[in-house]
Design a protein around this motif. Structure first.
Motif, PDB file in Angstrom:
ATOM      1  N   GLY A  42      -1.548 -14.660  16.554  1.00 31.45           N
ATOM      2  CA  GLY A  42      -1.967 -13.488  15.782  1.00 31.45           C
ATOM      3  C   GLY A  42      -0.790 -12.642  15.337  1.00 31.45           C
ATOM      4  N   ALA A  43       0.184 -12.431  16.232  1.00 32.65           N
ATOM      5  CA  ALA A  43       1.360 -11.632  15.885  1.00 32.65           C
ATOM      6  C   ALA A  43       2.218 -12.354  14.856  1.00 32.65           C
ATOM      7  N   ALA A  44       2.429 -13.654  15.047  1.00 34.57           N
ATOM      8  CA  ALA A  44       3.240 -14.409  14.086  1.00 34.57           C
ATOM      9  C   ALA A  44       2.574 -14.423  12.717  1.00 34.57           C
ATOM     10  N   ALA A  45       1.257 -14.574  12.675  1.00 37.71           N
ATOM     11  CA  ALA A  45       0.550 -14.567  11.397  1.00 37.71           C
ATOM     12  C   ALA A  45       0.667 -13.209  10.718  1.00 37.71           C
ATOM     13  N   THR A  46       0.618 -12.135  11.487  1.00 41.12           N
ATOM     14  CA  THR A  46       0.764 -10.794  10.907  1.00 41.12           C
ATOM     15  C   THR A  46       2.165 -10.595  10.355  1.00 41.12           C
ATOM     16  N   TRP A  47       3.172 -11.051  11.069  1.00 38.09           N
ATOM     17  CA  TRP A  47       4.548 -10.948  10.579  1.00 38.09           C
ATOM     18  C   TRP A  47       4.728 -11.723   9.270  1.00 38.09           C
ATOM     19  N   VAL A  48       4.185 -12.933   9.203  1.00 36.96           N
ATOM     20  CA  VAL A  48       4.290 -13.727   7.974  1.00 36.96           C
ATOM     21  C   VAL A  48       3.515 -13.055   6.845  1.00 36.96           C
ATOM     22  N   LEU A  49       2.341 -12.485   7.140  1.00 39.44           N
ATOM     23  CA  LEU A  49       1.569 -11.808   6.098  1.00 39.44           C
ATOM     24  C   LEU A  49       2.341 -10.643   5.501  1.00 39.44           C
ATOM     25  N   LEU A  50       3.029  -9.861   6.328  1.00 39.04           N
ATOM     26  CA  LEU A  50       3.826  -8.746   5.805  1.00 39.04           C
ATOM     27  C   LEU A  50       4.942  -9.260   4.901  1.00 39.04           C
ATOM     28  N   ARG A  51       5.545 -10.366   5.252  1.00 34.77           N
ATOM     29  CA  ARG A  51       6.554 -10.973   4.379  1.00 34.77           C
ATOM     30  C   ARG A  51       5.923 -11.382   3.044  1.00 34.77           C
ATOM     31  N   LEU A  52       4.719 -11.923   3.099  1.00 40.41           N
ATOM     32  CA  LEU A  52       4.050 -12.351   1.879  1.00 40.41           C
ATOM     33  C   LEU A  52       3.672 -11.176   0.997  1.00 40.41           C
ATOM     34  N   LEU A  53       3.267 -10.054   1.608  1.00 40.33           N
ATOM     35  CA  LEU A  53       2.928  -8.873   0.802  1.00 40.33           C
ATOM     36  C   LEU A  53       4.117  -8.428  -0.036  1.00 40.33           C
ATOM     37  N   VAL A  54       5.308  -8.514   0.550  1.00 37.48           N
ATOM     38  CA  VAL A  54       6.521  -8.172  -0.203  1.00 37.48           C
ATOM     39  C   VAL A  54       6.739  -9.183  -1.320  1.00 37.48           C
ATOM     40  N   GLY A  55       6.602 -10.457  -0.993  1.00 34.79           N
ATOM     41  CA  GLY A  55       6.824 -11.490  -1.989  1.00 34.79           C
ATOM     42  C   GLY A  55       5.807 -11.451  -3.107  1.00 34.79           C
ATOM     43  N   TRP A  56       4.542 -11.201  -2.789  1.00 33.90           N
ATOM     44  CA  TRP A  56       3.507 -11.175  -3.808  1.00 33.90           C
ATOM     45  C   TRP A  56       3.728 -10.018  -4.784  1.00 33.90           C
ATOM     46  N   ARG A  57       4.233  -8.893  -4.264  1.00 31.53           N
ATOM     47  CA  ARG A  57       4.401  -7.745  -5.157  1.00 31.53           C
ATOM     48  C   ARG A  57       5.430  -8.030  -6.234  1.00 31.53           C
ATOM     49  N   TYR A  58       6.500  -8.735  -5.849  1.00 32.33           N
ATOM     50  CA  TYR A  58       7.578  -8.978  -6.810  1.00 32.33           C
ATOM     51  C   TYR A  58       7.564 -10.406  -7.343  1.00 32.33           C
ATOM     52  N   GLU A  59       6.547 -11.190  -6.940  1.00 29.87           N
ATOM     53  CA  GLU A  59       6.367 -12.543  -7.461  1.00 29.87           C
ATOM     54  C   GLU A  59       7.685 -13.310  -7.476  1.00 29.87           C
ATOM     55  N   ARG A  60       8.220 -13.513  -6.297  1.00 35.26           N
ATOM     56  CA  ARG A  60       9.534 -14.129  -6.169  1.00 35.26           C
ATOM     57  C   ARG A  60       9.467 -15.657  -6.188  1.00 35.26           C
ATOM     58  N   LEU A  61       8.540 -16.186  -6.943  1.00 34.14           N
ATOM     59  CA  LEU A  61       8.433 -17.636  -7.004  1.00 34.14           C
ATOM     60  C   LEU A  61       9.545 -18.238  -7.841  1.00 34.14           C
ATOM     61  N   ALA A  62      10.108 -17.447  -8.755  1.00 30.67           N
ATOM     62  CA  ALA A  62      11.174 -17.967  -9.619  1.00 30.67           C
ATOM     63  C   ALA A  62      12.493 -18.019  -8.873  1.00 30.67           C
ATOM     64  N   ALA A  63      12.887 -16.894  -8.267  1.00 30.02           N
ATOM     65  CA  ALA A  63      14.147 -16.825  -7.539  1.00 30.02           C
ATOM     66  C   ALA A  63      13.841 -16.873  -6.042  1.00 30.02           C
ATOM     67  N   GLY A  64      14.323 -17.895  -5.378  1.00 35.22           N
ATOM     68  CA  GLY A  64      14.061 -18.029  -3.934  1.00 35.22           C
ATOM     69  C   GLY A  64      12.612 -18.305  -3.633  1.00 35.22           C
ATOM     70  N   GLY A  65      11.896 -18.914  -4.582  1.00 33.59           N
ATOM     71  CA  GLY A  65      10.475 -19.139  -4.397  1.00 33.59           C
ATOM     72  C   GLY A  65      10.148 -20.077  -3.264  1.00 33.59           C
ATOM     73  N   TRP A  66      11.088 -20.901  -2.865  1.00 35.86           N
ATOM     74  CA  TRP A  66      10.805 -21.838  -1.764  1.00 35.86           C
ATOM     75  C   TRP A  66      10.516 -21.111  -0.461  1.00 35.86           C
ATOM     76  N   ARG A  67      11.131 -19.941  -0.289  1.00 36.68           N
ATOM     77  CA  ARG A  67      10.863 -19.178   0.926  1.00 36.68           C
ATOM     78  C   ARG A  67       9.433 -18.635   0.916  1.00 36.68           C
ATOM     79  N   LEU A  68       9.023 -18.166  -0.270  1.00 42.28           N
ATOM     80  CA  LEU A  68       7.663 -17.661  -0.379  1.00 42.28           C
ATOM     81  C   LEU A  68       6.649 -18.786  -0.175  1.00 42.28           C
ATOM     82  N   ALA A  69       6.952 -19.939  -0.746  1.00 39.35           N
ATOM     83  CA  ALA A  69       6.064 -21.088  -0.559  1.00 39.35           C
ATOM     84  C   ALA A  69       5.996 -21.486   0.907  1.00 39.35           C
ATOM     85  N   LEU A  70       7.145 -21.437   1.579  1.00 37.25           N
ATOM     86  CA  LEU A  70       7.169 -21.768   2.994  1.00 37.25           C
ATOM     87  C   LEU A  70       6.333 -20.784   3.800  1.00 37.25           C
ATOM     88  N   ASP A  71       6.370 -19.502   3.428  1.00 34.67           N
ATOM     89  CA  ASP A  71       5.556 -18.506   4.109  1.00 34.67           C
ATOM     90  C   ASP A  71       4.069 -18.796   3.937  1.00 34.67           C
TER      91      ASP A  71
END
Length: 820
Positions: free
Chosen positions: A158-187
């Protein structure tokens, strides 16, 4: 001054970055120390307590192959992932208590590290470190970090999933799929895998997914994001669902058919107990944690405030996520599972561990509040104008904050002390019970487990023990099948050890206990944590009518019609079997307990049983007028009881410990005496074939008080008779012929002679002497034509073991034939 140095001085960003670089090692050192502390508290006395029931299930399931684990989990109420991991862990570290629990301990340390990561991401590194420290010493987390169950795995996922979700919220806001998108995909992949792992760990994990749904919804609303931004998260949940499809039919069947009961609880007490669990853990009474709860709640309330004046390194998500989202995510992570547990009626003792999913969130909010309060005192936040710049006020404020923290720390210390060292707060002690049974059991004794799912944990500690019966074997209980198996069991075994645990669900009508109370004699009963451990004697024949009439009245209405003492002779460690036959002349409005005491010659109680009639299932308020109540009692005779003649005393008393008087005077009734014989007598050859008549034993106790062996000088004029040597030729016994018959024993090696005195009937001859063993001398002496007295002496110890009358069996048989 060089240009480079001048540039560094004039560039404040460079100075801030340099300071940050210098601070990094300190932060890492502190985190390492916190993790070491967390590991110490989680591994300390890891095997100090026994496995309880569910841990035993984990231990035994982990022994199986992965295929058998899957099949076994399908019949349980938990998914199989934790058992898979424990199986692998067991293969590496072994099957001891410490080895199996160490998986949870490692997960507990990992949860502390995740608390730091989430605190750093949502608030600041300082808050992350403080949250990690609070988690490290949190009794709630420590308790379940030392339990071989899946709850720490549930909390970590549960804690690990929450930590990853917070990372995704940052990524989704700035749609970082173009630059460094592999990290977002990995998340995205990580979150889907964590969701699936959580579902395969425990059926409470959907609480986390629901919490994440609310977090993402709040993120959309606060930032006014288009609904299409919801699609990535929906895709993650769908992917997790696809991974869970193989287990989904089993999960639906388990959740919908597993027996459960809703309980009614006081809402206020429920909230207090929940707060106590998070702040002080499960091993401290709520009353002792009241101030810690109040102050903890105050700190959490302060943690909800958004201070704009902090002079502190920013959290990783500051630039991209509003404070309301960061704080709201932690609040939802803590409160939503609590609300759902309350809503589904799951608030009961066995489900309190579900709250562990939000434990790290509570630590984060508590750390945030302490950090805010400390920041005010140290000048990091804007202070009131009249206090600004006054060091004394700043230090006074800081001391207050430390004092409040100390108020929380004291219950934490008390909780851990209770957990580690106080047996009253220990888990169910199956290890101790199994050891006790091994010490007390005899070859044909049996162990009955009510309910049957105790088999795994009990046989972990009793792996080679025979005759273990888990009942009932199915739910709901089949009464006819259970009673048939009980009858078959008591026909084979003279004594039963019974463990009652969870019988409220497995046997809600108490069919097993009622049957045992009607057909056996309960001798002992003791609560060991939540296990009720009882001992029963199985009679050779039950008495349904009294052999000895009484007619003594207790109080105004209760009469003891009579009794049967089925065991006129017992050995230390045996169970005395007594049937009491009660009758009341009128309905009773008050409940009474019955006491059965065993007293020695001096009147001292050496053993006793006190309980309500019928094993507690026939209270006097349920007695019908003029109906005889058969009430069976077993009394365990302690192993160290001295052989001799003892008396049984019985009576009744109310719940204020006031005894009922009898119409014969006094407040109890003396029943017939009985003999406790030395255990060695059970091994003696039955040379005399006596039937001991206990109704004539009242005149025998004098023999015990007068018995003695006095050294004398041999007399050459003695006319010796009945001369017998013991088997190894170390002792000789003989009698002499004179007006008064004498008995002597000689120590042939030491050359000493002793006269045996105090035996009754000085003018009656000793009719037979028999050495039963090297040390045991058995003597018959006729007191009248058809009755005699049987003596047993332990010669080297100069101890009389038995003095009991016996009838002439031939005479009795003849009398019986005449009566026919």
């Amino acid at each position: 001054m060089t240009a480079d140095l001048k540039s560094k001085i004039q560039n404040p960003k460079h100075l801030h970055r340099a300071a940050a670089q210098r601070a990094v090692p300190v932060s890492k050192i502190l985190l390492a120390l916190i993790l070491v502390l967390a590991a110490f508290l989680r591994f300390y006395l890891l095997d100090g307590q026994s496995f309880w029931n569910d841990e035993g299930n984990s231990a035994r399931i982990a022994e199986r192959s992965l295929q058998l684990i899957t099949e076994g989990a399908a019949g349980d109420i938990h998914p199989p992932l934790y058992y898979y991991l424990l199986h692998i862990w067991r293969g590496v570290f072994g099957s001891s208590e410490s080895a199996l629990r160490s998986l949870s301990a490692v997960l507990g340390v990992l949860l502390v590290g995740l608390s730091f990561l989430i605190g750093r991401k949502t608030f600041s590194p300082g808050v992350g470190l403080l949250a990690a420290f609070i988690a490290a010493i949190n009794p709630f987390q420590i308790y379940y970090s030392q339990e071989a169950r899946m709850y720490m795995l549930l909390a970590v996922i549960g804690a690990a999933a929450t930590w990853v979700l917070l990372r995704l919220l940052v990524g989704w806001r700035y749609e970082r799929l173009a630059a460094g998108g592999w990290r977002l995909a990995l998340d995205h992949v990580m979150l889907a895998v964590l969701y699936a792992a959580g579902l395969y760990t425990h059926y409470a994990f959907p609480f986390v997914i629901i919490t994440h749904f609310l977090i993402v919804s709040a993120w959309l609303l606060v930032l006014r994001q288009p609904l299409r931004r919801f699609i990535p998260w929906i895709g993650v949940v769908a992917a997790a669902g696809v991974l869970f499809i193989p287990w989904l039919p089993t999960a639906i069947r388990q959740i919908t058919t597993w027996p459960s009961s809703r309980v009614t609880v006081d809402g206020g007490q429920m909230l207090l107990d929940t707060a106590r669990l998070y702040v002080a853990g499960p091993t401290l009474p709520t009353a002792e944690a009241t101030w810690a709860i109040v102050i903890g709640g105050f700190f959490i309330f302060i943690g909800l405030w958004n201070p704009m004046g902090f002079d502190e390194r920013r959290a990783e998500a500051h630039d991209v996520l509003p404070y309301s989202i960061r704080l709201g995510s932690i609040v939802l992570w803590w409160l939503v599972p609590i609300a759902l547990i309350f809503a589904f009626g799951l608030f009961k003792e066995s489900y309190l561990k579900f709250f562990i999913v939000g434990s790290s969130a509570c630590c984060l909010l508590l750390a945030r509040g302490i950090s805010n309060m400390w920041g005010i005192g140290r000048g990091a936040l804007t202070m009131p104008r009249e206090l600004a710049g006054q060091p004394l006020a700043s230090w006074a404020w800081s001391i207050v904050v430390l004092a409040l923290c100390a108020v929380i720390a004291v219950p934490t210390f008390n909780t851990l002390r209770n957990y580690y060292f106080d047996p009253a707060y220990a888990r169910d002690d199956y290890r101790g019970i199994a050891q006790r049974i091994v010490r007390q059991q005899r070859p044909d004794d049996a162990v009955l487990l009510d309910s049957a799912n105790q088999w795994e944990v009990f046989t972990y500690y009793y792996p080679d023990g025979p005759h273990v019966y888990p009942l009932p074997r199915q739910r709901p209980l089949d009464q006819a099948a259970v009673e048939a198996e009980l009858a078959e069991m008591v026909a084979k075994h003279p004594r039963l050890f019974v463990l009652y645990w969870g019988d409220g669900e497995a046997d809600p009508q108490r069919v097993i206990e009622s049957w045992l109370d009607a057909h056996t004699y309960k001798a002992t009963e003791q609560w060991i944590n939540s296990i009720r451990f009882a001992t029963y004697a199985v009679p050779a024949k039950l008495s349904n009518v009294p052999e000895v009439k009484s007619g003594v009245r207790f109080g105004e209405h209760i009469t003891l019609e009579g009794y049967t003492l089925s065991t006129p002779q017992v050995q230390p460690g045996d169970i005395l079997q007594l049937d009491l036959f009660w009758r009341t002349a009128a309905p009773l409005s008050e409940r009474y307990k019955v006491f059965v005491h065993v007293l020695d010659a001096s009147g001292k109680i050496v053993a006793q049983t006190d309980r309500e009639p019928g094993g507690g299932q026939q209270p006097t308020t349920n007695w019908e007028s003029n109906q005889v109540v058969v009430d069976r009692y077993g009394v365990l005779i302690p192993e160290d009881t001295t052989p001799g003649v003892y008396t049984v005393k019985a009576g009744l008393y109310d719940f204020d410990d006031v005894r009922l008087p009898t119409n014969k005077g006094g407040d109890s009734l003396d029943l017939m005496p009985f003999i406790i014989q030395d255990p060695v007598l059970s091994l003696l050859p039955d040379r005399h074939q006596h039937v001991i008549d206990m109704r004539q034993a009242s005149s025998i106790p004098d023999a015990f008080s007068d018995f003695r062996m006095i050294e004398v000088l041999p007399d050459a004029n003695w006319e010796k008779e009945n001369v017998v040597n013991n088997p190894v030729g170390t002792w000789r016994a003989f009698t002499t012929t004179s007006d008064v018959f004498h008995l002597f024993v000689e120590n042939l090696r030491a050359g000493k002679t002793y006269e045996v005195q105090g035996l009754s009937l000085p003018y009656r001859p000793f009719s037979e002497l028999v050495w039963a063993t090297d040390e045991i001398l058995m003597i018959d002496r006729w007191s009248q034509p058809h009755y005699g007295i049987h003596y047993v002496i332990k010669v080297p110890a100069r101890q009389l073991l038995m003095a009991a009358p016996f009838p002439d069996q031939i005479y009795l048989d003849a009398q019986s034939e005449e009566g026919k």
